[in-house]
Write an enzyme that holds these catalytic residues in place. Structure first.
Site, mmCIF file in Angstrom:
data_model
loop_
_atom_site.group_PDB
_atom_site.id
_atom_site.type_symbol
_atom_site.label_atom_id
_atom_site.label_comp_id
_atom_site.label_asym_id
_atom_site.label_seq_id
_atom_site.Cartn_x
_atom_site.Cartn_y
_atom_site.Cartn_z
ATOM 1 N N ASN A 186 0.868 -1.175 0.000
ATOM 2 C CA ASN A 186 0.000 0.000 0.000
ATOM 3 C C ASN A 186 0.906 1.226 0.000
ATOM 4 O O ASN A 186 1.498 1.556 1.026
ATOM 5 C CB ASN A 186 -0.884 -0.030 1.263
ATOM 6 C CG ASN A 186 -1.724 1.225 1.409
ATOM 7 O OD1 ASN A 186 -1.838 2.027 0.482
ATOM 8 N ND2 ASN A 186 -2.326 1.400 2.583
ATOM 9 N N TRP A 187 1.020 1.847 -1.172
ATOM 10 C CA TRP A 187 1.932 2.990 -1.283
ATOM 11 C C TRP A 187 1.378 4.247 -0.617
ATOM 12 O O TRP A 187 2.095 5.232 -0.464
ATOM 13 C CB TRP A 187 2.218 3.288 -2.765
ATOM 14 C CG TRP A 187 3.095 2.294 -3.457
ATOM 15 C CD1 TRP A 187 3.717 1.217 -2.881
ATOM 16 C CD2 TRP A 187 3.464 2.278 -4.842
ATOM 17 N NE1 TRP A 187 4.449 0.538 -3.836
ATOM 18 C CE2 TRP A 187 4.311 1.167 -5.044
ATOM 19 C CE3 TRP A 187 3.159 3.090 -5.942
ATOM 20 C CZ2 TRP A 187 4.852 0.861 -6.298
ATOM 21 C CZ3 TRP A 187 3.688 2.785 -7.188
ATOM 22 C CH2 TRP A 187 4.534 1.679 -7.347
ATOM 23 N N LYS A 188 0.112 4.241 -0.272
ATOM 24 C CA LYS A 188 -0.549 5.423 0.310
ATOM 25 C C LYS A 188 -0.301 6.647 -0.594
ATOM 26 O O LYS A 188 -0.206 6.496 -1.805
ATOM 27 C CB LYS A 188 -0.074 5.661 1.748
ATOM 28 C CG LYS A 188 -0.135 4.396 2.593
ATOM 29 C CD LYS A 188 -0.005 4.664 4.067
ATOM 30 C CE LYS A 188 0.084 3.342 4.803
ATOM 31 N NZ LYS A 188 -0.027 3.478 6.242
ATOM 32 N N HIS B 156 -9.658 0.681 4.995
ATOM 33 C CA HIS B 156 -8.379 0.985 5.644
ATOM 34 C C HIS B 156 -8.630 1.953 6.809
ATOM 35 O O HIS B 156 -9.446 2.871 6.694
ATOM 36 C CB HIS B 156 -7.397 1.590 4.633
ATOM 37 C CG HIS B 156 -5.999 1.635 5.164
ATOM 38 N ND1 HIS B 156 -5.576 2.601 6.052
ATOM 39 C CD2 HIS B 156 -4.935 0.809 4.959
ATOM 40 C CE1 HIS B 156 -4.302 2.368 6.364
ATOM 41 N NE2 HIS B 156 -3.896 1.280 5.715
ATOM 42 N N GLU C 291 -7.032 4.413 7.874
ATOM 43 C CA GLU C 291 -6.825 5.839 7.582
ATOM 44 C C GLU C 291 -8.064 6.427 6.908
ATOM 45 O O GLU C 291 -8.427 7.582 7.153
ATOM 46 C CB GLU C 291 -5.562 6.010 6.717
ATOM 47 C CG GLU C 291 -4.303 5.778 7.558
ATOM 48 C CD GLU C 291 -3.091 5.311 6.787
ATOM 49 O OE1 GLU C 291 -3.061 5.421 5.554
ATOM 50 O OE2 GLU C 291 -2.147 4.814 7.445
ATOM 51 N N GLU D 190 -5.586 -5.412 10.423
ATOM 52 C CA GLU D 190 -4.601 -4.359 10.644
ATOM 53 C C GLU D 190 -4.893 -3.659 11.963
ATOM 54 O O GLU D 190 -5.716 -2.727 12.005
ATOM 55 C CB GLU D 190 -4.670 -3.336 9.508
ATOM 56 C CG GLU D 190 -4.347 -3.912 8.149
ATOM 57 C CD GLU D 190 -3.699 -2.854 7.267
ATOM 58 O OE1 GLU D 190 -2.604 -3.117 6.773
ATOM 59 O OE2 GLU D 190 -4.276 -1.768 7.106
ATOM 60 N N GLY E 4 2.048 1.980 10.778
ATOM 61 C CA GLY E 4 2.961 3.111 10.642
ATOM 62 C C GLY E 4 3.615 3.532 11.948
ATOM 63 O O GLY E 4 4.224 4.599 12.027
ATOM 64 N N SER F 299 3.186 -2.365 10.426
ATOM 65 C CA SER F 299 4.642 -2.350 10.640
ATOM 66 C C SER F 299 5.303 -3.698 10.339
ATOM 67 O O SER F 299 6.234 -4.114 11.020
ATOM 68 C CB SER F 299 4.975 -1.889 12.064
ATOM 69 O OG SER F 299 4.477 -0.581 12.268
ATOM 70 N N GLY G 195 2.711 -1.294 4.310
ATOM 71 C CA GLY G 195 2.747 0.132 3.998
ATOM 72 C C GLY G 195 4.173 0.586 3.755
ATOM 73 O O GLY G 195 4.730 0.415 2.666
ATOM 74 N N GLY G 196 4.799 1.142 4.796
ATOM 75 C CA GLY G 196 6.135 1.734 4.680
ATOM 76 C C GLY G 196 7.149 0.860 3.943
ATOM 77 O O GLY G 196 7.861 1.337 3.047
#
Ligand code: PEP
Length: 256
Positions: free
Chosen positions: A9-11, A98, A100, A170, A176, A216, A237-238
């Site tokens: 997930n590049w966000k 998600h 966010e 999640e 994150g 994470s 993600g990251g």
């Protein structure tokens, strides 16, 4: 046998050129190898979708997804993107639910049920996220919260539509933050989710549903997390923004 999936997930990261070149690297490194039931999915910002979906169109194990769709078919919704527009790029997945989007854009179960149906109606497979906050975990209420997140959304789908859904657990407190659920904590929740699926649909559907862990996840902790019986991969993600880290996570399934 259910699919083993590593999804990135590049966000809201990477400009157009950076995204295209990161995707090419990923595709070159994983594209040619036979990986049976293993899949890699990259969920990019909308600007990259067409290019990367075209790059991956001959790959049997690398797929492209969006990170959101609007709940309506089309119309006067300035700045929004519909499911059919996403589908027309060649993308085949979309992340829904998600944390966010739930936290910053007020997406609740009612809206997510509509978005799920929009995705499925337009041939997009949802990657549907659920998870509890830190307070919800600490209060012990999180089992009920996770059950509700399922019951009011994906559990309302037909058996046939639910079979197209990939679930992602999640924990919000792990996204994150550098904090990861322990493999035991994650496994406990994944087993619970699978039991709930069996109760709502049936055991066969539960056994065939891929349930990813997200929060994470990195090259150091992925192997232990993915070795748990009910963890079928990760939503990353990251660490999906660095080709080496993402590849190392993907390679966990190949034992190298
Ligand atoms: C995510 O956003 O879905 C996620 C899991 O992020 P991170 O890996 O950065 O915690």
């Amino acid at each position: 046998m259910r699919n083993k999936i590593v999804a990135g997930n590049w966000k809201m990261n990477l400009d157009y050129q950076e995204g295209i070149s990161l995707f090419s690297e990923i595709l070159n490194m994983v594209g040619d190898e036979t990986r049976g039931n293993q899949q890699v999915i990259v969920c990019s910002p909308f600007i990259h979708l067409y290019n990367i979906a075209q790059q991956s169109k001959d790959s049997s194990n690398v797929f492209v997804g969006a990170q959101n769709i609007h709940q309506n078919d089309s119309g006067a919704y300035t700045g929004e993107i519909s499911a059919s527009q996403v589908k027309s790029t060649g993308a085949s997945y979309v992340i829904l639910g998600h944390s966010e989007r739930r936290a910053y854009f007020g997406e609740d179960e009612k809206l997510l049920e509509v978005k799920l149906n929009q995705a499925l109606k337009n041939g997009l497979n949802p990657i549907f996220c659920i998870g509890e906050t830190k307070d919800e975990r600490e209060s012990g209420e999180f089992w009920d919260i996770l059950a509700k997140q399922l019951k009011e959304t994906v559990f309302l789908l037909s058996n046939e539509d639910f079979a197209k859904v990939v679930l992602a657990y999640e924990p919000v407190w792990a996204i994150g933050t550098g904090l990861t659920a322990t493999p035991e904590q994650a496994q406990e929740v994944h087993a619970f989710i699978r039991e709930e699926i069996a109760k709502n649909f049936n055991q066969e559907i539960a056994d065939n549903t891929s349930i990813l862990y997200g929060g994470s996840c990195n090259p150091k902790n992925a192997a232990e997390l993915f070795s748990q019986a009910d963890i079928d991969g990760g939503l990353i993600g990251g660490a999906s923004l660095k080709s080496r880290d993402f590849l190392d996570i993907i390679n966990v399934f190949n034992g190298r």
